[in-house]
Design an enzyme around this catalytic site. Structure first.
Site, short mmCIF file in Angstrom:
data_model
loop_
_atom_site.label_atom_id
_atom_site.label_comp_id
_atom_site.label_asym_id
_atom_site.label_seq_id
_atom_site.Cartn_x
_atom_site.Cartn_y
_atom_site.Cartn_z
N ARG A 115 11.76 -33.78 13.31
CA ARG A 115 11.26 -34.86 14.16
C ARG A 115 12.36 -35.27 15.12
O ARG A 115 13.51 -35.41 14.71
CB ARG A 115 10.89 -36.06 13.28
CG ARG A 115 9.40 -36.21 13.07
CD ARG A 115 9.08 -37.26 12.07
NE ARG A 115 9.57 -38.59 12.41
CZ ARG A 115 9.28 -39.67 11.71
NH1 ARG A 115 8.52 -39.59 10.64
NH2 ARG A 115 9.75 -40.85 12.07
N LYS B 128 8.25 -43.15 1.51
CA LYS B 128 6.94 -43.79 1.68
C LYS B 128 5.85 -42.75 1.97
O LYS B 128 4.76 -42.82 1.42
CB LYS B 128 6.97 -44.82 2.82
CG LYS B 128 7.98 -45.94 2.62
CD LYS B 128 7.87 -47.00 3.70
CE LYS B 128 8.21 -46.51 5.11
NZ LYS B 128 9.61 -46.10 5.30
N ARG C 5 15.27 -33.42 6.74
CA ARG C 5 13.80 -33.39 6.75
C ARG C 5 13.28 -32.42 7.82
O ARG C 5 13.77 -32.41 8.94
CB ARG C 5 13.35 -34.82 7.07
CG ARG C 5 11.92 -35.11 6.80
CD ARG C 5 11.74 -36.57 6.52
NE ARG C 5 11.68 -37.37 7.74
CZ ARG C 5 11.22 -38.62 7.76
NH1 ARG C 5 10.83 -39.20 6.64
NH2 ARG C 5 11.19 -39.30 8.88
P1 AMP Z 1 7.80 -43.66 10.84
O1 AMP Z 1 7.00 -42.40 10.95
O2 AMP Z 1 7.15 -44.68 9.92
O3 AMP Z 1 9.24 -43.41 10.49
O4 AMP Z 1 7.79 -44.34 12.30
C1 AMP Z 1 8.33 -43.68 13.42
C2 AMP Z 1 8.55 -44.66 14.55
O5 AMP Z 1 7.29 -45.24 14.94
C3 AMP Z 1 9.44 -45.85 14.22
O6 AMP Z 1 10.81 -45.56 14.37
C4 AMP Z 1 8.96 -46.86 15.27
O7 AMP Z 1 9.46 -46.54 16.56
C5 AMP Z 1 7.46 -46.61 15.28
N1 AMP Z 1 6.76 -47.43 14.26
C6 AMP Z 1 6.09 -46.99 13.14
N2 AMP Z 1 5.56 -48.01 12.48
C7 AMP Z 1 5.89 -49.14 13.15
C8 AMP Z 1 5.65 -50.52 12.95
N3 AMP Z 1 4.96 -50.97 11.88
N4 AMP Z 1 6.14 -51.39 13.88
C9 AMP Z 1 6.83 -50.96 14.96
N5 AMP Z 1 7.12 -49.68 15.19
C10 AMP Z 1 6.66 -48.76 14.30
#
Ligand code: AMP
Length: 217
Positions: free
Chosen positions: A160, A13, A127
């Site tokens: 990360r 994404k 990653r």
């Molecule tokens: P990402 O960078 O999209 O992988 O998001 C990293 C972390 O942020 C996720 O594992 C969640 O803990 C939190 N997070 C990101 N987007 C959301 C969302 N739409 N709803 C809830 N938690 C989110």
């Protein structure tokens, strides 16, 4: 064009969001970035979100929805936006639909990047990113020229903290449980486009362009 990128963690994404952002000159709004920024800045919201992110759990709907709505209220989203990582629950999908409808902004197109779980795991564990300039790498897929060093700015690459195997497995479990129903939410409304998320970023991007071209957004 109002796009929502859906897919498991590691489905691409972020990468595709960046390519779309360049191609269409629309802002990419990544909920994960908004949350990480809030955590780093130590805002009230960031403090509340910190522990959830560390464990690979979803941040509560109200918190993340507040952050995303605040960002969507900025004038640069008027011509459209690319949402990456939001919505991740049915409640979030409903909130987004209500928010856009209340402003007569029309429906979104949801692009689902489909990928096998084994490939997701491989992508996530390899990653790496540069904390200084934000460039992303992958140990085997897109290795830096010098091990551990950013090609773009010479910064020290990092992983990360939520990209470790235990946390990744939890994020994938949460995805299956909470986010997969969001696919049906959009499919039922005729708004879901499925794209094969395998292969290199350019190949995936071509598939996305073909889908968007057909829709003539
Ligand atoms: P990402 O960078 O999209 O992988 O998001 C990293 C972390 O942020 C996720 O594992 C969640 O803990 C939190 N997070 C990101 N987007 C959301 C969302 N739409 N709803 C809830 N938690 C989110």
């Amino acid at each position: 064009m109002q796009l929502v990128l859906l897919g498991a963690p590691g489905a691409g994404k972020g990468t595709q969001g960046e390519l779309l952002e360049k191609e269409f000159s629309l802002p990419r709004i990544a909920s994960g970035d908004l949350i990480r920024q809030a955590v780093k800045q130590g805002t009230r919201l960031g403090e509340q979100a910190r522990a959830y992110v560390a464990q690979g759990e979803l941040v509560p709907d109200e918190l993340v929805t507040e952050l995303v709505k605040e960002r969507l209220a900025a004038p640069d989203t008027e011509a459209g936006f690319i949402l990456d990582g939001f919505p991740r629950t049915l409640t979030q999908a409903q909130s987004l639909a209500e928010y856009l409808a209340a402003q007569n902004r029309g429906a979104v197109t949801a692009l689902f990047l489909a990928l096998d779980e084994e490939v997701l795991l491989h992508r996530l564990t390899g990653r790496r990113f540069c904390p200084r300039c934000g460039t992303s790498f992958h140990l085997t897929g897109r290795p830096p020229k010098r091990e551990g060093i950013c090609d773009a700015c010479g910064g020290q690459l990092e992983q990360r903290p939520d990209d470790t195997e235990t946390v990744i497995r939890n994020r994938l479990r949460v995805y299956r449980q909470e986010t997969e129903p969001v696919l049906d939410f959009y499919a039922d409304k005729g708004l879901l486009q499925r794209v094969d998320g395998s292969g290199d970023p350019e190949a995936i991007f071509s598939r996305i362009q073909a889908v968007l071209g057909e829709k003539r957004l």
